[in-house]
Design an enzyme around this catalytic site. Structure first.
Site, PDB file in Angstrom:
ATOM      1  N   GLY A  57       0.874  -1.176   0.000  1.00  0.00           N
ATOM      2  CA  GLY A  57       0.000   0.000   0.000  1.00  0.00           C
ATOM      3  C   GLY A  57       0.899   1.210   0.000  1.00  0.00           C
ATOM      4  O   GLY A  57       1.766   1.335  -0.846  1.00  0.00           O
ATOM      5  N   GLU A  58       0.744   2.060   0.992  1.00  0.00           N
ATOM      6  CA  GLU A  58       1.572   3.253   1.103  1.00  0.00           C
ATOM      7  C   GLU A  58       2.128   3.304   2.526  1.00  0.00           C
ATOM      8  O   GLU A  58       1.370   3.505   3.471  1.00  0.00           O
ATOM      9  CB  GLU A  58       0.709   4.472   0.759  1.00  0.00           C
ATOM     10  CG  GLU A  58       1.489   5.725   0.518  1.00  0.00           C
ATOM     11  CD  GLU A  58       2.577   5.571  -0.537  1.00  0.00           C
ATOM     12  OE1 GLU A  58       2.292   5.092  -1.644  1.00  0.00           O
ATOM     13  OE2 GLU A  58       3.726   5.921  -0.228  1.00  0.00           O
ATOM     14  N   SER A  59       3.446   3.115   2.641  1.00  0.00           N
ATOM     15  CA  SER A  59       4.027   2.998   3.978  1.00  0.00           C
ATOM     16  C   SER A  59       3.830   4.257   4.815  1.00  0.00           C
ATOM     17  O   SER A  59       3.590   4.180   6.020  1.00  0.00           O
ATOM     18  CB  SER A  59       5.514   2.644   3.874  1.00  0.00           C
ATOM     19  OG  SER A  59       6.179   3.522   3.006  1.00  0.00           O
ATOM     20  N   CYS A  88       6.094  -5.383   0.393  1.00  0.00           N
ATOM     21  CA  CYS A  88       6.192  -4.078  -0.269  1.00  0.00           C
ATOM     22  C   CYS A  88       6.195  -2.941   0.768  1.00  0.00           C
ATOM     23  O   CYS A  88       7.159  -2.820   1.501  1.00  0.00           O
ATOM     24  CB  CYS A  88       5.095  -3.952  -1.307  1.00  0.00           C
ATOM     25  SG  CYS A  88       5.523  -2.793  -2.598  1.00  0.00           S
ATOM     26  N   ARG A 120      13.134   3.114  -1.846  1.00  0.00           N
ATOM     27  CA  ARG A 120      11.702   3.117  -2.206  1.00  0.00           C
ATOM     28  C   ARG A 120      11.523   3.333  -3.696  1.00  0.00           C
ATOM     29  O   ARG A 120      12.343   3.942  -4.343  1.00  0.00           O
ATOM     30  CB  ARG A 120      10.992   4.265  -1.489  1.00  0.00           C
ATOM     31  CG  ARG A 120      10.499   3.898  -0.131  1.00  0.00           C
ATOM     32  CD  ARG A 120       9.894   5.094   0.527  1.00  0.00           C
ATOM     33  NE  ARG A 120       8.442   5.120   0.386  1.00  0.00           N
ATOM     34  CZ  ARG A 120       7.684   6.078   0.909  1.00  0.00           C
ATOM     35  NH1 ARG A 120       8.216   7.081   1.549  1.00  0.00           N
ATOM     36  NH2 ARG A 120       6.378   6.029   0.768  1.00  0.00           N
ATOM     37  N   ILE A 151       4.884  -3.558  -7.749  1.00  0.00           N
ATOM     38  CA  ILE A 151       4.094  -2.340  -7.983  1.00  0.00           C
ATOM     39  C   ILE A 151       4.709  -1.203  -7.162  1.00  0.00           C
ATOM     40  O   ILE A 151       4.656  -1.229  -5.937  1.00  0.00           O
ATOM     41  CB  ILE A 151       2.618  -2.542  -7.550  1.00  0.00           C
ATOM     42  CG1 ILE A 151       2.010  -3.753  -8.265  1.00  0.00           C
ATOM     43  CG2 ILE A 151       1.798  -1.278  -7.819  1.00  0.00           C
ATOM     44  CD1 ILE A 151       0.667  -4.186  -7.704  1.00  0.00           C
ATOM     45  N   ARG A 152       5.295  -0.234  -7.823  1.00  0.00           N
ATOM     46  CA  ARG A 152       6.034   0.847  -7.143  1.00  0.00           C
ATOM     47  C   ARG A 152       6.846   0.258  -5.983  1.00  0.00           C
ATOM     48  O   ARG A 152       6.849   0.752  -4.854  1.00  0.00           O
ATOM     49  CB  ARG A 152       5.077   1.939  -6.624  1.00  0.00           C
ATOM     50  CG  ARG A 152       4.509   2.807  -7.738  1.00  0.00           C
ATOM     51  CD  ARG A 152       3.629   3.917  -7.219  1.00  0.00           C
ATOM     52  NE  ARG A 152       2.527   3.399  -6.432  1.00  0.00           N
ATOM     53  CZ  ARG A 152       2.383   3.585  -5.112  1.00  0.00           C
ATOM     54  NH1 ARG A 152       3.249   4.303  -4.433  1.00  0.00           N
ATOM     55  NH2 ARG A 152       1.359   3.059  -4.486  1.00  0.00           N
ATOM     56  N   HIS A 197       4.306  -8.617  -4.314  1.00  0.00           N
ATOM     57  CA  HIS A 197       2.958  -8.799  -3.756  1.00  0.00           C
ATOM     58  C   HIS A 197       2.424 -10.214  -4.004  1.00  0.00           C
ATOM     59  O   HIS A 197       1.625 -10.412  -4.914  1.00  0.00           O
ATOM     60  CB  HIS A 197       1.984  -7.838  -4.455  1.00  0.00           C
ATOM     61  CG  HIS A 197       2.100  -6.419  -4.044  1.00  0.00           C
ATOM     62  ND1 HIS A 197       1.252  -5.843  -3.127  1.00  0.00           N
ATOM     63  CD2 HIS A 197       2.937  -5.446  -4.448  1.00  0.00           C
ATOM     64  CE1 HIS A 197       1.572  -4.578  -2.969  1.00  0.00           C
ATOM     65  NE2 HIS A 197       2.590  -4.300  -3.760  1.00  0.00           N
ATOM     66  N   GLU A 199       0.121 -11.687  -2.585  1.00  0.00           N
ATOM     67  CA  GLU A 199      -1.341 -11.739  -2.375  1.00  0.00           C
ATOM     68  C   GLU A 199      -2.100 -11.410  -3.662  1.00  0.00           C
ATOM     69  O   GLU A 199      -3.296 -11.617  -3.737  1.00  0.00           O
ATOM     70  CB  GLU A 199      -1.751 -10.813  -1.217  1.00  0.00           C
ATOM     71  CG  GLU A 199      -1.798  -9.320  -1.505  1.00  0.00           C
ATOM     72  CD  GLU A 199      -0.432  -8.637  -1.638  1.00  0.00           C
ATOM     73  OE1 GLU A 199       0.605  -9.330  -1.640  1.00  0.00           O
ATOM     74  OE2 GLU A 199      -0.428  -7.396  -1.769  1.00  0.00           O
TER      75      GLU A 199
HETATM   76  N1  LIG Z   1       2.972  -1.494  -3.646  1.00  0.00           N
HETATM   77  C1  LIG Z   1       3.486  -0.901  -2.588  1.00  0.00           C
HETATM   78  O1  LIG Z   1       3.322  -1.326  -1.452  1.00  0.00           O
HETATM   79  C2  LIG Z   1       4.213   0.346  -2.883  1.00  0.00           C
HETATM   80  C3  LIG Z   1       4.988   0.895  -1.720  1.00  0.00           C
HETATM   81  C4  LIG Z   1       5.054   2.406  -1.803  1.00  0.00           C
HETATM   82  N2  LIG Z   1       5.809   2.837  -2.954  1.00  0.00           N
HETATM   83  C5  LIG Z   1       5.643   2.967  -0.509  1.00  0.00           C
HETATM   84  O2  LIG Z   1       6.646   3.596  -0.544  1.00  0.00           O
HETATM   85  O3  LIG Z   1       5.102   2.783   0.526  1.00  0.00           O
END
Ligand SMILES: NC(=O)CC[C@H](N)C(=O)O
Length: 223
Positions: A57-59, A88, A120, A151-152, A197, A199
Site C-alpha cells: 500500500g503506502e508505507s 512491499c 523506495r 508495484i512501485r 505482492h 497476495e
Molecule cells: N505497492 C506498494 O506497497 C508500494 C509501496 C510504496 N511505494 C511505498 O513507498 O510505501
C-alpha cells in the site's frame, strides 16, 4: 508425524489500516495451517493473533494512521518478538532506514527489525509495474518460479546485519536500471520481508512459507 500434526494451527492477523489487506486474508484462509486469518486495526485485535502480515500500500499513510490512532506502540511491540511478514510497503516499515527513492515525511517512524535499508520506488511509477519470475529460497516446489508482482516496489539497498539476515530472493535479470542480483526478499529470525505482492497472485506458496516459518518460530519459543 507430519509438520501439520506437530504444530498448532495459528491465527494470523493482517494489518488493515490501508492497502491490499483483503487479498492476504483470502489467501491465508486457503491454508490448513491457519485456523483463521483476520483484519487487525488496533491493540485489542493484535493481542489476539499469533502472527501478522503487513500488506503493500503506502508505507507513509499506514504509519501515520497507526500513530494517530495510538496503535503504533502495540504494533511496534508485536513485531519485536512475534512472526511478522511485510510485503512491499510492509517491508519498508520493517526496515531500519530508507536510504533513497523518496524519503519518509517529517518525523515518520519505521518499525525496524529486518536489519536492512531500503530504496523506495526503485523501479519507477505505477506504470512501470511488472511481473518477474523468482526463485524463492525454501518454497515448496522451489524449482517452479514464483510470480513476483512488483508495484512501485522498493528493493533492498543494503543488508545492515549480515550475520543474521538471510537472502530469500533476488532478481533473476535486469529490470530497467535495477540490476540482476538485486535483493527482493529477506528473512531475519521471526521477520520476513518481500518487495513483491504474493497476495495478488493465485500462488499461495509464499503464504505457506510464512505460516510454516511462524509455526516453527512459535514452537521454538515454547521449548
Ligand atoms: N505497492 C506498494 O506497497 C508500494 C509501496 C510504496 N511505494 C511505498 O513507498 O510505501
Amino acid at each position: 508425524m507430519t509438520q501439520l500434526d506437530e504444530h498448532k494451527k495459528i491465527r494470523v492477523g493482517v494489518l488493515a489500516l490501508q492497502g491490499a489487506f483483503s487479498e492476504h486474508i483470502i489467501l491465508l484462509n486457503t491454508l490448513p495451517q491457519v485456523s483463521e486469518a483476520v483484519a487487525v486495526r488496533n491493540a485489542q485485535e493484535i493481542a489476539q493473533v499469533d502472527a501478522l502480515v503487513i500488506p503493500g500500500g503506502e508505507s507513509t499513510t499506514m504509519a501515520l494512521i497507526a500513530e494517530r490512532s495510538g496503535f503504533w506502540p502495540a504494533l511496534q511491540e508485536f513485531v519485536q518478538t512475534r512472526p511478522t511478514w511485510g510485503t512491499c510497503a510492509g517491508m519498508i516499515l520493517l526496515s531500519e532506514a530508507v536510504t533513497s527513492g523518496g524519503t519518509l515525511k517529517g518525523d515518520q517512524k519505521l518499525l525496524g527489525g529486518l536489519g536492512i535499508s531500503i530504496k523506495r520506488n526503485a523501479f519507477g511509477t505505477q506504470k512501470e509495474s511488472f511481473e518477474a519470475g523468482l526463485h524463492v529460497e525454501g518454497l515448496d516446489n522451489a524449482e517452479r518460479l514464483f510470480p513476483g508482482v512488483f508495484i512501485r516496489a522498493p528493493v533492498i539497498d543494503e543488508i545492515l546485519k549480515p550475520e543474521d539476515v538471510q537472502v530469500v530472493a533476488k532478481l533473476e535479470r535486469d529490470y530497467g536500471k535495477t540490476p540482476k542480483g538485486t535483493i527482493v526478499a529477506v528473512r531475519r529470525g521471526h521477520l520476513l520481508g518481500s518487495a513483491f505482492h504474493p497476495e495478488l497472485t493465485r500462488d499461495n506458496r509464499m503464504h505457506l512459507f510464512f505460516v510454516k516459518m511462524a509455526q516453527d518460530w512459535i514452537a521454538s519459543q515454547s521449548k
